[in-house]
Structure formats: C-alpha cells, structure tokens
Design an enzyme around this catalytic site. Structure first.
Site, PDB file in Angstrom:
ATOM      1  N   CYS A 164      18.185 -19.558  13.315  1.00  0.00           N
ATOM      2  CA  CYS A 164      17.415 -19.441  12.070  1.00  0.00           C
ATOM      3  C   CYS A 164      16.038 -18.842  12.337  1.00  0.00           C
ATOM      4  O   CYS A 164      15.177 -19.476  12.950  1.00  0.00           O
ATOM      5  CB  CYS A 164      17.286 -20.826  11.422  1.00  0.00           C
ATOM      6  SG  CYS A 164      16.143 -20.906  10.039  1.00  0.00           S
ATOM      7  N   CYS A 217      13.120 -20.738  10.857  1.00  0.00           N
ATOM      8  CA  CYS A 217      12.893 -21.966  11.621  1.00  0.00           C
ATOM      9  C   CYS A 217      11.955 -21.698  12.785  1.00  0.00           C
ATOM     10  O   CYS A 217      11.061 -22.498  13.098  1.00  0.00           O
ATOM     11  CB  CYS A 217      14.208 -22.524  12.148  1.00  0.00           C
ATOM     12  SG  CYS A 217      15.372 -23.057  10.871  1.00  0.00           S
TER      13      CYS A 217
END
Length: 330
Positions: free
Chosen positions: A72, A75
């Site tokens: 991600c 993230c």
C-alpha cells in the site's frame, strides 16, 4: 502489487464519516514519563495479541491502530508521519500497527475496506478513526480529539508556583514567596505576574531600590501590564509619602484646623503607604464631602490612584467605592 490490485481500494485521504461513541467522551491519557521512548509507544501486533495490545491497553490510554499492508503506497506515506506525531505526543496515545495481509480478521470485523485506516480505541472499544495518508496537522487534531490536548508541563508548573507564592504572601512568608517568584523568572523571565510579585515582596521588605531594579528596562508590553503598573505606582506613592513630613505633625494641624485639606491629603498618602487603607480612604472622602473642588477634585483623583494599587476586589477598595458613590450621587 500495484495500487490497482489493492483489494481495499477506495478514496484515500477521507475522514471516516461513521464514528462510535461508547460511554461518553474519551478518557484523558495519563501523563507521560520523560523516559517513554518511541519503542514503547509504537509496536506491531497480531490477531492473537490484539486483545492485549489494543483492547486491554486502551483501558489505560488511547491506542491508535494503523491497519496497513506492505504493497500500500499511501500506507508508506502515512507511516513516518503518524509515528512522528505519536512520538511527539509524549505518551498521550500509543500506536499499534497491524498488517492486514497477515492478519485480516480484525480489519474484516471492523468493516475496513480501505487502507491505510487508523482506528482509535478507548476503554476497550473503537471511538473514532480516519482513512488515507492525511496531513500531519490532521493527525495532531485527531490525537487531541481522542486523548485531549497536550498539557504544557512547564506552564502548569509555573501556574502552580505562582499560586503557592501568592498563598505565602497572604501568610506573611515574604522570603519564601520571593524565592518562588524568582524561580518562575528563571524559567520565564518575561512572566508579568512573577515580576510584579517579586517587586511587591521587595517593597514589603523595604528594598525599594531592588524593586525598582526588578522593574527596570521592561518591554513596552510588560510595562502596560496592569499588575506591573500597579507596583510601579505603589513605589511612586511610597517615595512621595516619604517627602510629606511627620504624620504626627499633620495630625496636630488637622486637630487645630479640620478644614486644612492639603494637610489631610498628605496624611492620607502617608497612611496609605503605612498600610492603613481604611484611614487613608476616609481622609480623602472627608475632603470630598467638605470641598469637592479642592485641588481640582484632587481627593477623588488620589483615591482612584489608591484603588489602582489596592486592586478592584480588595476589601478597602470595595468599601471606599461604596462610600465614594454615596458622595457622588447623593
């Protein structure tokens, strides 16, 4: 894995619209200890350890759970920012990170469909959250919301010291009060309350020159402070009273001629610096009753100067104001 392969893909950077409230506002986090290190505040967790690391831990202080995955991109953007803010929060919250690829069940139970997702737990229950790589300022606001604003420990200590010093002054312990005011000035040299307090202590001890030195070379802002201005005026009143003669001689003059208003105003000024505020006010009020126009209403103007030094809530001020009003509006 590309962003397009993200099974939790949605709109990043959006505040979660649904929040939960369990039993009222979040509890205030306990004060952090100086020894708290980032390693103690940030950790990874697993499905097996979630109860201990999050649910139980959140009964002591708020815990932020960061649901993320290695693939991600947002993230990776969020991680250094949220870790920085949590570390700087000095123990008001903890951060627990959960890799949803390895441990998907908790995220599934919470209905998380987009990552990064951060959920705040307080008292063993989720209370708020956000999604996406939000800005640092937004993370700070979020922490303040769930854990309460940062308490300025130094300011809290200063406020406590000032309160203690004021209590010591009221008890007549001028030496220790002066020590506390001085300690505050070591931490905050521009603290107006401490400057005024220390100068007042020196005046009480008869150290007028030292009091002047404490209040010398003030900034324009400090010079305008009401407390400091009152102390400067008090010093001026003391120095003026020293030049007005013997109070006993003035009493004799007034005994022979009660309408010698000049002598009465001088005596009022002397009684004021002696600390007999009631007598000082009564002398000026007596002049006003007999001759309001004397010295261009000088008795009233002098009484207002006394009020400035005594303070608006001093019993002598309150009493004299009532008497003054009855003269002015009778």
């Amino acid at each position: 894995m590309s962003g397009n392969d993200n099974p939790y893909a949605a709109s990043y950077g959006n505040q979660m619209t649904a929040t939960a409230s369990y039993g009222g506002a979040p509890a205030q986090a306990p004060a952090a200890t100086p020894a708290a290190a980032a390693a103690d505040l940030i950790k990874e967790t697993t499905t097996a350890n979630f109860t201990r690391d999050v649910l139980e831990a959140s009964r002591q202080q708020p815990v932020l759970v960061d649901f993320w995955a290695p693939w991600c991109g947002p993230c990776k953007q969020l991680t250094p920012v949220i870790e920085k803010v949590v570390t700087e929060a000095q123990g008001r919250v903890r951060l627990v990170k959960m890799n949803i690829d390895d441990h998907p069940s908790i995220a599934g139970q919470l209905g998380i469909q987009s990552i990064p997702a951060v959920i705040a737990f307080v008292g063993g229950k989720p209370v708020d959250g956000f999604m996406g790589a939000v800005p640092e300022s937004q993370i700070r606001e979020f922490i303040d919301k769930v854990a309460g604003p940062m308490v300025d420990d130094q300011q809290a200590g200063i406020d406590a010291a000032l309160a203690d010093a004021k209590a010591l002054v009221e008890q007549g312990d001028i030496e220790n009060a002066a020590g506390l005011f001085g300690a505050v000035l070591q931490a905050d040299p521009e603290n107006a309350a401490a400057l005024a307090g220390l100068a007042n202590c020196l005046i009480t001890a008869g150290e007028l020159e030292q009091a002047r030195e404490v209040l010398a070379d003030l900034s324009e802002e400090l010079a305008k402070d009401a407390g400091i201005a009152a102390v400067v005026k008090k010093l001026d009143q003391i120095e003026e009273a020293r030049k007005l003669g013997d109070p006993n001689a003035l009493e004799e003059i007034l005994a022979a001629d009660p309408d010698d208003h000049g002598a009465r105003i001088k005596l009022a000024k002397i009684r004021n610096v002696e600390g007999d505020r009631e007598a000082a006010a009564d002398h000026l009020l007596k002049v006003m009753k007999r001759d309001r126009a004397f010295a261009d209403d000088g008795a009233r103007r002098e009484l207002l100067q006394f009020f400035d030094v005594w303070g608006p809530m001093d019993p002598a001020t309150l009493s004299a104001r009532r008497k003054l009003s009855s003269i002015l509006f009778s």
